[in-house]
Design an enzyme around this catalytic site. Structure first.
Site, PDB file in Angstrom:
ATOM      1  N   TYR A  53       0.825  -1.222   0.000  1.00 24.94           N
ATOM      2  CA  TYR A  53       0.000   0.000   0.000  1.00 24.94           C
ATOM      3  C   TYR A  53       0.856   1.268   0.000  1.00 24.94           C
ATOM      4  O   TYR A  53       0.465   2.273  -0.594  1.00 24.94           O
ATOM      5  CB  TYR A  53      -1.007  -0.030   1.169  1.00 24.94           C
ATOM      6  CG  TYR A  53      -2.047  -1.086   0.897  1.00 24.94           C
ATOM      7  CD1 TYR A  53      -3.080  -0.846  -0.010  1.00 24.94           C
ATOM      8  CD2 TYR A  53      -1.950  -2.354   1.448  1.00 24.94           C
ATOM      9  CE1 TYR A  53      -3.991  -1.838  -0.341  1.00 24.94           C
ATOM     10  CE2 TYR A  53      -2.867  -3.352   1.128  1.00 24.94           C
ATOM     11  CZ  TYR A  53      -3.878  -3.080   0.231  1.00 24.94           C
ATOM     12  OH  TYR A  53      -4.772  -4.060  -0.107  1.00 24.94           O
ATOM     13  N   GLN A  88     -15.525   2.027  -6.566  1.00 30.23           N
ATOM     14  CA  GLN A  88     -14.767   0.983  -5.852  1.00 30.23           C
ATOM     15  C   GLN A  88     -13.303   1.396  -5.791  1.00 30.23           C
ATOM     16  O   GLN A  88     -12.502   0.746  -5.138  1.00 30.23           O
ATOM     17  CB  GLN A  88     -14.892  -0.348  -6.595  1.00 30.23           C
ATOM     18  CG  GLN A  88     -16.322  -0.841  -6.674  1.00 30.23           C
ATOM     19  CD  GLN A  88     -16.463  -1.961  -7.702  1.00 30.23           C
ATOM     20  OE1 GLN A  88     -16.270  -3.123  -7.398  1.00 30.23           O
ATOM     21  NE2 GLN A  88     -16.790  -1.617  -8.922  1.00 30.23           N
ATOM     22  N   HIS A 108     -14.446   1.098  -1.095  1.00 30.65           N
ATOM     23  CA  HIS A 108     -13.378   0.211  -0.620  1.00 30.65           C
ATOM     24  C   HIS A 108     -12.242   0.960   0.072  1.00 30.65           C
ATOM     25  O   HIS A 108     -11.125   0.448   0.156  1.00 30.65           O
ATOM     26  CB  HIS A 108     -12.854  -0.634  -1.801  1.00 30.65           C
ATOM     27  CG  HIS A 108     -13.882  -1.604  -2.311  1.00 30.65           C
ATOM     28  ND1 HIS A 108     -13.860  -2.140  -3.574  1.00 30.65           N
ATOM     29  CD2 HIS A 108     -14.976  -2.133  -1.703  1.00 30.65           C
ATOM     30  CE1 HIS A 108     -14.897  -2.957  -3.720  1.00 30.65           C
ATOM     31  NE2 HIS A 108     -15.588  -2.950  -2.611  1.00 30.65           N
ATOM     32  N   CYS A 116      -6.520   4.027  12.490  1.00 30.48           N
ATOM     33  CA  CYS A 116      -5.993   3.365  13.682  1.00 30.48           C
ATOM     34  C   CYS A 116      -6.636   1.989  13.829  1.00 30.48           C
ATOM     35  O   CYS A 116      -7.838   1.830  13.654  1.00 30.48           O
ATOM     36  CB  CYS A 116      -6.282   4.206  14.914  1.00 30.48           C
ATOM     37  SG  CYS A 116      -5.735   3.383  16.422  1.00 30.48           S
ATOM     38  N   CYS A 141      -4.092   7.278  20.302  1.00 31.00           N
ATOM     39  CA  CYS A 141      -4.120   6.190  21.301  1.00 31.00           C
ATOM     40  C   CYS A 141      -2.881   5.300  21.270  1.00 31.00           C
ATOM     41  O   CYS A 141      -2.834   4.300  21.979  1.00 31.00           O
ATOM     42  CB  CYS A 141      -5.389   5.358  21.116  1.00 31.00           C
ATOM     43  SG  CYS A 141      -5.307   4.237  19.714  1.00 31.00           S
ATOM     44  N   GLY A 176     -16.169   0.837 -16.106  1.00 31.03           N
ATOM     45  CA  GLY A 176     -14.873   0.249 -15.745  1.00 31.03           C
ATOM     46  C   GLY A 176     -14.852  -0.717 -14.587  1.00 31.03           C
ATOM     47  O   GLY A 176     -13.913  -0.693 -13.794  1.00 31.03           O
TER      48      GLY A 176
HETATM   49  N1  APR Z   1     -12.244   2.019 -20.137  1.00 30.53           N
HETATM   50  C1  APR Z   1     -13.351   1.344 -19.719  1.00 30.53           C
HETATM   51  N2  APR Z   1     -13.282   0.161 -19.083  1.00 30.53           N
HETATM   52  C2  APR Z   1     -12.072  -0.366 -18.884  1.00 30.53           C
HETATM   53  C3  APR Z   1     -10.876   0.269 -19.299  1.00 30.53           C
HETATM   54  C4  APR Z   1     -11.002   1.511 -19.948  1.00 30.53           C
HETATM   55  N3  APR Z   1      -9.938   2.197 -20.387  1.00 30.53           N
HETATM   56  N4  APR Z   1      -9.826  -0.522 -18.947  1.00 30.53           N
HETATM   57  C5  APR Z   1     -10.344  -1.601 -18.346  1.00 30.53           C
HETATM   58  N5  APR Z   1     -11.695  -1.524 -18.302  1.00 30.53           N
HETATM   59  C6  APR Z   1     -12.666  -2.435 -17.708  1.00 30.53           C
HETATM   60  C7  APR Z   1     -12.406  -3.895 -17.985  1.00 30.53           C
HETATM   61  O1  APR Z   1     -13.106  -4.276 -19.168  1.00 30.53           O
HETATM   62  C8  APR Z   1     -12.964  -4.571 -16.711  1.00 30.53           C
HETATM   63  O2  APR Z   1     -14.325  -4.898 -16.901  1.00 30.53           O
HETATM   64  O3  APR Z   1     -12.555  -2.288 -16.295  1.00 30.53           O
HETATM   65  C9  APR Z   1     -12.865  -3.496 -15.641  1.00 30.53           C
HETATM   66  C10 APR Z   1     -11.846  -3.724 -14.555  1.00 30.53           C
HETATM   67  O4  APR Z   1     -12.251  -4.791 -13.739  1.00 30.53           O
HETATM   68  P1  APR Z   1     -11.456  -5.177 -12.401  1.00 30.53           P
HETATM   69  O5  APR Z   1      -9.990  -5.189 -12.689  1.00 30.53           O
HETATM   70  O6  APR Z   1     -12.051  -6.420 -11.869  1.00 30.53           O
HETATM   71  O7  APR Z   1     -11.711  -3.930 -11.418  1.00 30.53           O
HETATM   72  P2  APR Z   1     -12.928  -3.650 -10.453  1.00 30.53           P
HETATM   73  O8  APR Z   1     -14.202  -4.207 -10.992  1.00 30.53           O
HETATM   74  O9  APR Z   1     -12.884  -2.223 -10.102  1.00 30.53           O
HETATM   75  O10 APR Z   1     -12.521  -4.474  -9.168  1.00 30.53           O
HETATM   76  C11 APR Z   1     -13.389  -4.437  -8.053  1.00 30.53           C
HETATM   77  O11 APR Z   1     -11.901  -5.742  -6.749  1.00 30.53           O
HETATM   78  O12 APR Z   1      -9.871  -6.371  -5.944  1.00 30.53           O
HETATM   79  C12 APR Z   1     -10.949  -5.610  -5.715  1.00 30.53           C
HETATM   80  O13 APR Z   1     -11.074  -3.897  -4.183  1.00 30.53           O
HETATM   81  C13 APR Z   1     -10.696  -4.153  -5.509  1.00 30.53           C
HETATM   82  O14 APR Z   1     -12.214  -2.332  -5.901  1.00 30.53           O
HETATM   83  C14 APR Z   1     -11.616  -3.467  -6.487  1.00 30.53           C
HETATM   84  C15 APR Z   1     -12.640  -4.551  -6.759  1.00 30.53           C
END
Ligand code: APR
Length: 234
Positions: A53, A88, A108, A116, A141, A176
């Site tokens: 992180y 997210q 998230h 803390c 704390c 996305g």
């Molecule tokens: N424009 C539009 N969509 C996009 C682009 C882009 N330039 N690039 C990637 N994508 C889309 C992909 O098609 C995919 O469906 O974004 C999505 C990404 O999916 P994930 O990687 O699974 O991300 P997300 O859904 O945000 O993950 C959810 O999982 O690990 C946890 O906490 C983490 O908040 C996160 C959660």
């Protein structure tokens, strides 16, 4: 409550140079989610988890909002409380685009913050390593601090806000997200009008439930999305 909900995931920040989680070359290919993002990660792999992180917080300093963050800022400026921004994503790119942090529901957690482990106090440390802020110790704390991120298997307090906002959402925009962690199918069913914008189909999303489907880069879809929102709220 807002009529329009813009619900986003990692794909929205992809064009700012932040990796998604599940696309090829994504973060979870590089790191084992069970090691650095599980409810017991701090107990079992503390150093590696904090380092993961710290690195991600640091990289945020050099990332800029893209056209989509900026366009959503304009939409929010124009339509105010009629639009809810729910993400997210734990990055601060909406905020860098000018949107108030209180106007973004980060489901998230939020990367620039630490929390803390005992008193739950939250501190904004911007791009610092956790150790560089009070030695990683809570100034209230004296317990240890942790990233203010929701790990797998932990409760996500902001999910309640999500349900509230969805309860009277009429117009849903999904940008996305693979829909693997939070399902968007039910959201689309409940909305009167819905738009899905991803790069490609996802196994977890039934795109027939959406009124409009845009499989292309978010930066190439957002103008059309903004027009639809304007029409709807006119
Ligand atoms: N424009 C539009 N969509 C996009 C682009 C882009 N330039 N690039 C990637 N994508 C889309 C992909 O098609 C995919 O469906 O974004 C999505 C990404 O999916 P994930 O990687 O699974 O991300 P997300 O859904 O945000 O993950 C959810 O999982 O690990 C946890 O906490 C983490 O908040 C996160 C959660």
């Amino acid at each position: 409550m807002a009529k329009v909900v813009i619900f986003s995931g990692a794909g929205l920040s992809a064009e700012s140079g932040l990796k998604t989680f599940r696309d090829s070359g994504g973060l979870w290919e590089e790191y084992d989610v069970n090691v650095v993002c599980n409810h017991d990660s701090l107990e079992k792999n503390e150093a590696l988890t904090l380092e993961f992180y710290d690195k991600r917080r640091r990289e945020l300093e050099f990332k800029a909002p893209n056209f989509v963050h900026r366009k959503i800022f304009e939409i929010k400026e124009e339509h105010g409380s009629s639009v809810a921004i729910i993400t997210q994503n734990v990055d601060n790119l909406f905020e860098k685009a000018g949107i108030d942090n209180e106007d973004v529901i980060h489901l998230h957690g939020f990367m620039p913050e630490v929390r803390c482990r005992s008193c739950e106090g939250v501190f904004d440390i911007a791009y610092k390593k956790i150790e560089e802020f009070k030695g990683g110790i809570c100034p209230n704390c004296s317990s240890k601090l942790r990233p203010n991120i929701v790990f797998f298997g932990e409760s996500a307090p902001m999910y309640e806000k999500l349900s509230q906002e969805l309860s009277d959402c009429e117009f849903l925009v999904v940008i996305g997200t693979s829909g693997e962690v939070i399902s968007v199918n039910g959201m689309a069913k409940a909305a009167k009008y819905s738009i899905l914008n991803n790069l490609e189909e996802s196994e977890s999303i039934d795109d027939t439930l959406f009124s409009k489907v845009l499989y292309r880069k978010a930066t190439a879809a957002i103008d059309e999305i903004a027009e639809k929102i304007d029409e709807y709220l006119k």
